[in-house]
Design an enzyme around this catalytic site. Structure first.
Site, PDB file in Angstrom:
ATOM      1  CG  HIS A  59       0.035   2.359  -9.404  1.00  0.00           C
ATOM      2  ND1 HIS A  59      -0.335   1.942  -7.996  1.00  0.00           N
ATOM      3  CD2 HIS A  59      -1.177   3.208  -9.531  1.00  0.00           C
ATOM      4  CE1 HIS A  59      -1.320   2.458  -7.665  1.00  0.00           C
ATOM      5  NE2 HIS A  59      -1.975   3.269  -8.501  1.00  0.00           N
TER       6      HIS A  59
ATOM      7  CG  ASP B 119      -2.106   0.863   1.055  1.00  0.00           C
ATOM      8  OD1 ASP B 119      -2.301   1.364   0.176  1.00  0.00           O
ATOM      9  OD2 ASP B 119      -2.747   1.065   2.178  1.00  0.00           O
TER      10      ASP B 119
ATOM     11  CG  LEU C 197       9.806 -16.480  -3.243  1.00  0.00           C
ATOM     12  CD1 LEU C 197       9.517 -16.583  -1.845  1.00  0.00           C
ATOM     13  CD2 LEU C 197      10.078 -14.932  -3.830  1.00  0.00           C
TER      14      LEU C 197
ATOM     15  NE  ARG D  57      -3.170  -1.512   4.382  1.00  0.00           N
ATOM     16  CZ  ARG D  57      -4.288  -1.428   3.752  1.00  0.00           C
ATOM     17  NH1 ARG D  57      -5.085  -2.455   4.393  1.00  0.00           N
ATOM     18  NH2 ARG D  57      -4.679  -0.815   2.845  1.00  0.00           N
TER      19      ARG D  57
ATOM     20  NE  ARG E 182      -4.109   7.003  -7.110  1.00  0.00           N
ATOM     21  CZ  ARG E 182      -4.134   6.816  -5.728  1.00  0.00           C
ATOM     22  NH1 ARG E 182      -3.751   7.649  -4.622  1.00  0.00           N
ATOM     23  NH2 ARG E 182      -4.143   5.543  -5.381  1.00  0.00           N
TER      24      ARG E 182
ATOM     25  CD  GLU F 122       2.975 -13.397  15.655  1.00  0.00           C
ATOM     26  OE1 GLU F 122       3.013 -12.182  15.918  1.00  0.00           O
ATOM     27  OE2 GLU F 122       2.493 -14.070  16.295  1.00  0.00           O
TER      28      GLU F 122
ATOM     29  CB  THR G 198     -12.518  -8.030  -5.491  1.00  0.00           C
ATOM     30  OG1 THR G 198     -12.661  -7.980  -3.993  1.00  0.00           O
ATOM     31  CG2 THR G 198     -12.267  -9.565  -5.933  1.00  0.00           C
TER      32      THR G 198
ATOM     33  NE  ARG H  51      -8.068   0.910   4.991  1.00  0.00           N
ATOM     34  CZ  ARG H  51      -7.788   1.661   5.281  1.00  0.00           C
ATOM     35  NH1 ARG H  51      -7.981   2.409   6.350  1.00  0.00           N
ATOM     36  NH2 ARG H  51      -7.466   2.771   4.299  1.00  0.00           N
TER      37      ARG H  51
ATOM     38  N   GLY I  39       0.259   5.609  -4.239  1.00  0.00           N
ATOM     39  CA  GLY I  39      -0.425   6.812  -4.730  1.00  0.00           C
ATOM     40  C   GLY I  39       0.055   8.019  -4.020  1.00  0.00           C
ATOM     41  NE  ARG I  40      -1.731   6.570   1.414  1.00  0.00           N
ATOM     42  CZ  ARG I  40      -1.713   5.694   2.305  1.00  0.00           C
ATOM     43  NH1 ARG I  40      -1.551   6.000   3.555  1.00  0.00           N
ATOM     44  NH2 ARG I  40      -2.050   4.526   1.891  1.00  0.00           N
TER      45      ARG I  40
HETATM   46  C1  IPE Z   1      -5.441  -2.833  -0.528  1.00  0.00           C
HETATM   47  O1  IPE Z   1      -5.230  -1.498  -0.732  1.00  0.00           O
HETATM   48  C2  IPE Z   1      -5.133  -3.726  -1.822  1.00  0.00           C
HETATM   49  C3  IPE Z   1      -3.982  -3.461  -2.384  1.00  0.00           C
HETATM   50  C4  IPE Z   1      -2.685  -3.280  -2.079  1.00  0.00           C
HETATM   51  C5  IPE Z   1      -3.813  -4.339  -3.782  1.00  0.00           C
HETATM   52  P1  IPE Z   1      -6.355  -0.332  -0.940  1.00  0.00           P
HETATM   53  O2  IPE Z   1      -5.339   0.955  -1.028  1.00  0.00           O
HETATM   54  O3  IPE Z   1      -7.172  -0.698  -2.249  1.00  0.00           O
HETATM   55  O4  IPE Z   1      -6.989  -0.367   0.599  1.00  0.00           O
HETATM   56  P2  IPE Z   1      -7.915   0.509   1.197  1.00  0.00           P
HETATM   57  O5  IPE Z   1      -8.996   1.031   0.487  1.00  0.00           O
HETATM   58  O6  IPE Z   1      -7.097   1.497   1.956  1.00  0.00           O
HETATM   59  O7  IPE Z   1      -8.437  -0.500   2.591  1.00  0.00           O
HETATM   60  C1  IPE Z   2      -1.366   0.347  -3.360  1.00  0.00           C
HETATM   61  O1  IPE Z   2      -1.104   1.569  -3.336  1.00  0.00           O
HETATM   62  C2  IPE Z   2      -1.677  -0.289  -4.926  1.00  0.00           C
HETATM   63  C3  IPE Z   2      -3.107  -0.720  -4.918  1.00  0.00           C
HETATM   64  C4  IPE Z   2      -4.043  -0.655  -4.154  1.00  0.00           C
HETATM   65  C5  IPE Z   2      -3.352  -1.030  -6.324  1.00  0.00           C
HETATM   66  P1  IPE Z   2      -2.399   2.509  -3.404  1.00  0.00           P
HETATM   67  O2  IPE Z   2      -2.720   3.017  -4.882  1.00  0.00           O
HETATM   68  O3  IPE Z   2      -3.651   2.065  -2.752  1.00  0.00           O
HETATM   69  O4  IPE Z   2      -1.882   4.028  -2.827  1.00  0.00           O
HETATM   70  P2  IPE Z   2      -2.656   4.881  -1.632  1.00  0.00           P
HETATM   71  O5  IPE Z   2      -2.948   3.948  -0.677  1.00  0.00           O
HETATM   72  O6  IPE Z   2      -3.678   5.826  -2.309  1.00  0.00           O
HETATM   73  O7  IPE Z   2      -1.338   5.699  -1.363  1.00  0.00           O
HETATM   74 MG    MG Z   3      -4.128   2.328  -0.617  1.00  0.00          MG
END
Ligand code: IPE
Ligand code: IPE
Ligand code: MG
Length: 233
Positions: free
Chosen positions: A31, A14, A125, A179, A27, A198, A60, A185, A17-18
């Site tokens: 990726h 995760d 792996l 995470r 964004r 864990e 999903t 979450r 984007g940020r």
């Molecule tokens: C969880 O991240 C899904 C992936 C990393 C692929 P999200 O960014 O989609 O989750 P939420 O919306 O913050 O819970």
């Molecule tokens: C995780 O990064 C990648 C995917 C969910 C596909 P995000 O795109 O959720 O990035 P943030 O959480 O918006 O920073």
């Molecule tokens: Mg995210």
């Protein structure tokens, strides 16, 4: 006594984007950088002797995002494997996936299936990409399959906890779940499989999650006391 290397590691990648936003980039740049990091972390996990690394790449629920971002994310696995398949072969890494591929563009599906086929016999792996994956969907499909078999008289209604794994996209229990980027979450990831995992939440965004941070997480895991409901001896 400290624990050994975790056998199964799941990462919620995760914060792409940020990470990009903080640098004034789109964004999608986050990726792209995140996909490059998949290579680095997969190689590091292979070196460490981890058996299976499951990476959450597309949920999903991620279809809710703007069309251009979804379009980019759908193409990313294809771009990734075209770039790195040779190296994955050289390092004896086996590629698998969890999720329903059929919603992705045909060329992406082809590249993924090719990567799975090419690396099938590798013994290092197992790199499993969770794409168009959601744990509730996984459980639902498994329940439907089981109910169907019972209805057709192909099996009796006496499933055990161990057998549930046979109906899931990811059959293994997870030892360590990480995470990145500070959210605490699970976001519909491996709900059955993390029963006794864990959990480690790191503030580091996925594109910045490097080998040093991976090692720190593994060290933290090794210092945990896994009791599985019992008592420490
Ligand atoms: C969880 O991240 C899904 C992936 C990393 C692929 P999200 O960014 O989609 O989750 P939420 O919306 O913050 O819970
Ligand atoms: C995780 O990064 C990648 C995917 C969910 C596909 P995000 O795109 O959720 O990035 P943030 O959480 O918006 O920073
Ligand atoms: Mg995210």
């Amino acid at each position: 006594m400290s624990l050994g290397i975790p056998q199964t590691v799941a990462i919620i990648m995760d914060g792409n984007g940020r990470w990009a936003k903080a640098k004034g980039l789109p964004r999608t740049a986050g990726h792209k950088q995140g996909a490059n990091n998949v290579r680095d972390i997969a190689l590091a996990c292979n070196e460490l002797g981890i058996k299976k690394l499951i990476l959450y790449a597309f949920s999903t629920e991620n279809w809710k995002r703007p069309e251009d971002e979804v379009g980019f994310l759908c193409k990313l696995p294809g771009i990734f494997f075209n770039m790195f398949i040779k190296e994955l072969m050289e390092k004896n890494i086996r590629v698998t996936f969890a999720g329903e591929l059929n919603r992705f563009p045909q060329d992406t599906q082809d590249v993924i299936n090719k990567a799975v086929g090419m690396t099938e016999k590798n013994t290092g792996l197992e790199l499993c990409l969770a794409i168009n994956y959601g744990s509730r969907r996984e459980l639902l499909l498994g329940i439907q399959k089981y109910a169907d078999q019972v209805a057709k008289g192909e099996r009796t209604n006496d499933i055990t906890e161990e057998e549930v794994a046979n109906y899931l996209m990811v059959p293994e229990d997870i030892d360590l779940m990480i995470r990145t980027s500070g959210e605490q979450r699970i976001s519909n990831y491996l709900l059955w499989q993390i029963a006794y995992a864990e959990l480690i939440f790191t503030p580091v965004a996925w594109p910045d999650f490097d080998q040093k941070e991976l090692n720190r997480c593994i060290q933290e895991y090794q210092n945990r006391d896994r009791r599985f409901g019992g008592l420490t001896s």
